[in-house]
Design an enzyme around this catalytic site. Structure first.
Site, PDB file in Angstrom:
ATOM      1  CG  ASP A 263      -2.080   0.974   1.074  1.00  7.73           C
ATOM      2  OD1 ASP A 263      -3.230   0.507   0.961  1.00  7.73           O
ATOM      3  OD2 ASP A 263      -1.838   2.204   1.067  1.00  7.73           O
TER       4      ASP A 263
ATOM      5  CG  HIS B 169      -8.609  -3.159  -2.312  1.00 15.13           C
ATOM      6  ND1 HIS B 169      -9.573  -2.518  -3.061  1.00 15.13           N
ATOM      7  CD2 HIS B 169      -8.446  -2.409  -1.193  1.00 15.13           C
ATOM      8  CE1 HIS B 169      -9.975  -1.433  -2.417  1.00 15.13           C
ATOM      9  NE2 HIS B 169      -9.318  -1.348  -1.276  1.00 15.13           N
TER      10      HIS B 169
ATOM     11  CB  VAL C 252      -9.281   1.721  -5.090  1.00 12.98           C
ATOM     12  CG1 VAL C 252      -8.953   1.185  -6.477  1.00 12.98           C
ATOM     13  CG2 VAL C 252      -8.312   2.843  -4.699  1.00 12.98           C
TER      14      VAL C 252
ATOM     15  CG  HIS D  19      -6.780  -2.905   3.111  1.00  9.26           C
ATOM     16  ND1 HIS D  19      -6.065  -1.756   2.893  1.00  9.26           N
ATOM     17  CD2 HIS D  19      -8.010  -2.690   2.576  1.00  9.26           C
ATOM     18  CE1 HIS D  19      -6.832  -0.872   2.251  1.00  9.26           C
ATOM     19  NE2 HIS D  19      -8.020  -1.413   2.041  1.00  9.26           N
TER      20      HIS D  19
ATOM     21  CD  GLN E 249     -14.693  -0.779  -2.787  1.00 14.23           C
ATOM     22  OE1 GLN E 249     -15.882  -0.985  -2.543  1.00 14.23           O
ATOM     23  NE2 GLN E 249     -14.037  -1.468  -3.693  1.00 14.23           N
TER      24      GLN E 249
ATOM     25  CG  ASN F 253     -12.225  -0.824   3.746  1.00 14.98           C
ATOM     26  OD1 ASN F 253     -12.557  -1.307   4.818  1.00 14.98           O
ATOM     27  ND2 ASN F 253     -11.082  -0.179   3.571  1.00 14.98           N
TER      28      ASN F 253
HETATM   29  P1  AMP Z   1      -9.801   1.317   0.216  1.00 13.90           P
HETATM   30  O1  AMP Z   1     -10.091   2.555   1.008  1.00 13.90           O
HETATM   31  O2  AMP Z   1     -10.136   0.054   0.939  1.00 13.90           O
HETATM   32  O3  AMP Z   1     -10.412   1.391  -1.167  1.00 13.90           O
HETATM   33  O4  AMP Z   1      -8.228   1.269   0.078  1.00 13.90           O
HETATM   34  C1  AMP Z   1      -7.537   1.737  -1.032  1.00 13.90           C
HETATM   35  C2  AMP Z   1      -6.075   1.672  -0.684  1.00 13.90           C
HETATM   36  O5  AMP Z   1      -5.320   1.813  -1.866  1.00 13.90           O
HETATM   37  C3  AMP Z   1      -5.596   2.750   0.288  1.00 13.90           C
HETATM   38  O6  AMP Z   1      -5.055   2.140   1.448  1.00 13.90           O
HETATM   39  C4  AMP Z   1      -4.544   3.515  -0.520  1.00 13.90           C
HETATM   40  O7  AMP Z   1      -3.470   3.935   0.271  1.00 13.90           O
HETATM   41  C5  AMP Z   1      -4.131   2.475  -1.546  1.00 13.90           C
HETATM   42  N1  AMP Z   1      -3.595   2.992  -2.786  1.00 13.90           N
HETATM   43  C6  AMP Z   1      -4.104   3.963  -3.578  1.00 13.90           C
HETATM   44  N2  AMP Z   1      -3.349   4.146  -4.664  1.00 13.90           N
HETATM   45  C7  AMP Z   1      -2.319   3.265  -4.565  1.00 13.90           C
HETATM   46  C8  AMP Z   1      -1.191   2.969  -5.388  1.00 13.90           C
HETATM   47  N3  AMP Z   1      -0.962   3.625  -6.521  1.00 13.90           N
HETATM   48  N4  AMP Z   1      -0.335   2.005  -4.969  1.00 13.90           N
HETATM   49  C9  AMP Z   1      -0.567   1.350  -3.814  1.00 13.90           C
HETATM   50  N5  AMP Z   1      -1.617   1.576  -2.999  1.00 13.90           N
HETATM   51  C10 AMP Z   1      -2.478   2.529  -3.370  1.00 13.90           C
END
Ligand code: AMP
Length: 112
Positions: free
Chosen positions: A28, A98, A94, A100, A92, A85
């Site tokens: 991350d 995924h 992204v 974590h 969430q 998430n």
């Molecule tokens: P979520 O809030 O569960 O959608 O988590 C998305 C996660 O993606 C967050 O912990 C961000 O820090 C991580 N994230 C966003 N962009 C990148 C990236 N380019 N490389 C690695 N992690 C990322």
């Protein structure tokens, strides 16, 4: 297209720790623990809420890869957390499924 699809397609870089034909795992970019790895399917599912019975094996595989990553990162014995998430209230950001994998420090409960 999500940022994670761009990582799968190698359009943007990531610190990849595991890959096979169905799954990618990378660190991350804003780690919330000493170990914070994201495990994603290469199939573009938005979240667990978008999965169906045909994804049963893939979802199981994601969990086993998360377990494998935790072991390789040295946090399996001490304990770790797997979080996914889902949607707005789930926090969430992204919209590509995924997991974590968080470890290396004691976690609290409940989440905020
Ligand atoms: P979520 O809030 O569960 O959608 O988590 C998305 C996660 O993606 C967050 O912990 C961000 O820090 C991580 N994230 C966003 N962009 C990148 C990236 N380019 N490389 C690695 N992690 C990322």
């Amino acid at each position: 297209m999500t940022i994670f699809q761009k990582i799968i397609d190698r359009e943007i870089p990531a610190d990849i720790v595991f890959e096979d034909d169905r799954v990618l795992a990378f660190r991350d970019i804003e780690p919330q623990a000493p170990v914070h790895v994201l495990v994603i399917p290469k199939k573009p599912l938005a979240s667990v809420a978008s999965a169906s019975a045909e994804d049963r094996d893939l979802l199981g595989h994601l969990l086993l890869v998360a377990q494998h990553v935790a072991t390789r990162e040295g946090v399996a014995d001490g304990g770790f957390r797997i979080v996914t998430n889902i949607g707005q209230d789930g926090g969430q950001a992204v919209e590509h499924l995924h997991l974590h994998v968080l470890g290396g420090r004691a976690m609290s409960w409940p989440p905020g």
